[in-house]
Design a protein around this motif. Structure first.
Motif, PDB file in Angstrom:
ATOM      1  N   VAL A 134       4.894 -12.970 -12.405  1.00  0.00           N
ATOM      2  CA  VAL A 134       5.241 -11.596 -12.010  1.00  0.00           C
ATOM      3  C   VAL A 134       5.102 -11.805 -10.269  1.00  0.00           C
ATOM      4  N   TRP A 135       5.214 -13.004  -9.300  1.00  0.00           N
ATOM      5  CA  TRP A 135       5.290 -12.820  -7.913  1.00  0.00           C
ATOM      6  C   TRP A 135       6.712 -12.184  -7.754  1.00  0.00           C
ATOM      7  N   THR A 175       7.074  -8.349  -7.799  1.00  0.00           N
ATOM      8  CA  THR A 175       6.391  -6.720  -7.079  1.00  0.00           C
ATOM      9  C   THR A 175       7.228  -6.441  -6.011  1.00  0.00           C
ATOM     10  N   ARG A 176       7.034  -5.557  -5.210  1.00  0.00           N
ATOM     11  CA  ARG A 176       8.055  -5.011  -4.793  1.00  0.00           C
ATOM     12  C   ARG A 176       7.296  -4.342  -3.020  1.00  0.00           C
ATOM     13  N   THR A 177       6.177  -4.227  -3.679  1.00  0.00           N
ATOM     14  CA  THR A 177       5.398  -2.865  -2.863  1.00  0.00           C
ATOM     15  C   THR A 177       4.032  -3.501  -2.617  1.00  0.00           C
ATOM     16  N   SER A 204       0.797  -3.331  -2.175  1.00  0.00           N
ATOM     17  CA  SER A 204      -0.020  -3.087  -2.647  1.00  0.00           C
ATOM     18  C   SER A 204       0.091  -3.500  -4.075  1.00  0.00           C
ATOM     19  N   SER A 205       0.658  -3.397  -4.468  1.00  0.00           N
ATOM     20  CA  SER A 205       1.121  -4.818  -5.538  1.00  0.00           C
ATOM     21  C   SER A 205       1.217  -6.289  -5.241  1.00  0.00           C
ATOM     22  N   ILE A 206       1.889  -6.837  -3.849  1.00  0.00           N
ATOM     23  CA  ILE A 206       1.634  -7.868  -3.395  1.00  0.00           C
ATOM     24  C   ILE A 206       0.997  -8.683  -2.918  1.00  0.00           C
ATOM     25  N   LEU A 224      -2.239  -9.129  -6.448  1.00  0.00           N
ATOM     26  CA  LEU A 224      -1.429 -10.133  -6.619  1.00  0.00           C
ATOM     27  C   LEU A 224      -1.711 -12.145  -5.641  1.00  0.00           C
ATOM     28  N   THR A 225      -1.572 -11.259  -4.303  1.00  0.00           N
ATOM     29  CA  THR A 225      -2.105 -12.880  -3.806  1.00  0.00           C
ATOM     30  C   THR A 225      -3.369 -13.416  -4.091  1.00  0.00           C
ATOM     31  N   GLY A 257      14.806  -9.609  -4.241  1.00  0.00           N
ATOM     32  CA  GLY A 257      13.633  -9.276  -5.790  1.00  0.00           C
ATOM     33  C   GLY A 257      14.500 -10.180  -6.210  1.00  0.00           C
TER      34      GLY A 257
END
Length: 159
Positions: free
Chosen positions: A46-47, A50-52, A54-56, A59-60, A122
Motif C-alpha cells: 500500500v505504501w 499513498t499520496r497525502t 494524512s494517509s501516510i 500507514l507509517t 508515486g
C-alpha cells in the motif's frame, strides 16, 4: 514532515516490540510473528499508493508496529526448534540467511527504481513496493512452511 517518517516508524515499532513479546510468551513467537509480518507485507504494498500526509502517517505507524513484531521475535522461534545443544548453530544460520536478504534487497530495489521511467514519484516507487511486499510475503510463506514442518501438521500448536 516526510523526513520524520523513519523516526515515527521506529517509535511505533516500540509498541509492536513490547506487545508482541508478551503475546509470544502465551501463544508462541512464530504464531504471533507470522500475522504481523503478513500485515507488514500488505502495508508495504500500500505504501507507494499513498499520496497525502494524512494517509501516510497512519500507514507509517501501523507498519512500524508490525515491523516491530518481526524485529522483536525473529530470533525466538529457533530456540524451540531443536535441542539446546544446537541453538547457536540454528541462530547463526537464521541470521546468515537474513543477512543475504538485507544486503541484496536494497540494491535490487534501487535497480528496480532506476528502471522506472516515470516522472511521477508515486508511480516510480510502485514497482519497488511490489517487489518488497512480495519478498515479505515469501518470508511469511516460509514461516508457515517452517511451522508446518516443526509441528508436523496444520492447525493448532504453539511454536
Amino acid at each position: 514532515m516526510a523526513y520524520n517518517l523513519v523516526a515515527i516508524a521506529n517509535a511505533a515499532s516500540l509498541i509492536g516490540r513490547l506487545t508482541t513479546g508478551l503475546l509470544a510468551d502465551k501463544y508462541g513467537p512464530l504464531n504471533i510473528m507470522t500475522p504481523f509480518t503478513f500485515s507488514a507485507a500488505i502495508f508495504t504494498y500500500v505504501w507507494p499508493l499513498t499520496r497525502t500526509m494524512s494517509s501516510i502517517l497512519p500507514l507509517t505507524v501501523l507498519y512500524g508496529i508490525c515491523s516491530g513484531a518481526f524485529v522483536a521475535l525473529v530470533g525466538s522461534p529457533v530456540v524451540s526448534m531443536g535441542s539446546a545443544d544446537s541453538v547457536g548453530e540454528r541462530t547463526g544460520l537464521l541470521f546468515s540467511m537474513t543477512a543475504i536478504g538485507a544486503l541484496s534487497g536494497p540494491p535490487i530495489s534501487g535497480a528496480i527504481r532506476g528502471l522506472s521511467n516515470s516522472t511521477d514519484a508515486g508511480r516510480a516507487w510502485r514497482p519497488v513496493g511490489i517487489y518488497a511486499g512480495t519478498m515479505v510475503l515469501v518470508a511469511v510463506g516460509l514461516m508457515c512452511l517452517t511451522r508446518r514442518m516443526v509441528i508436523g501438521r496444520w492447525g493448532k500448536g504453539i511454536i
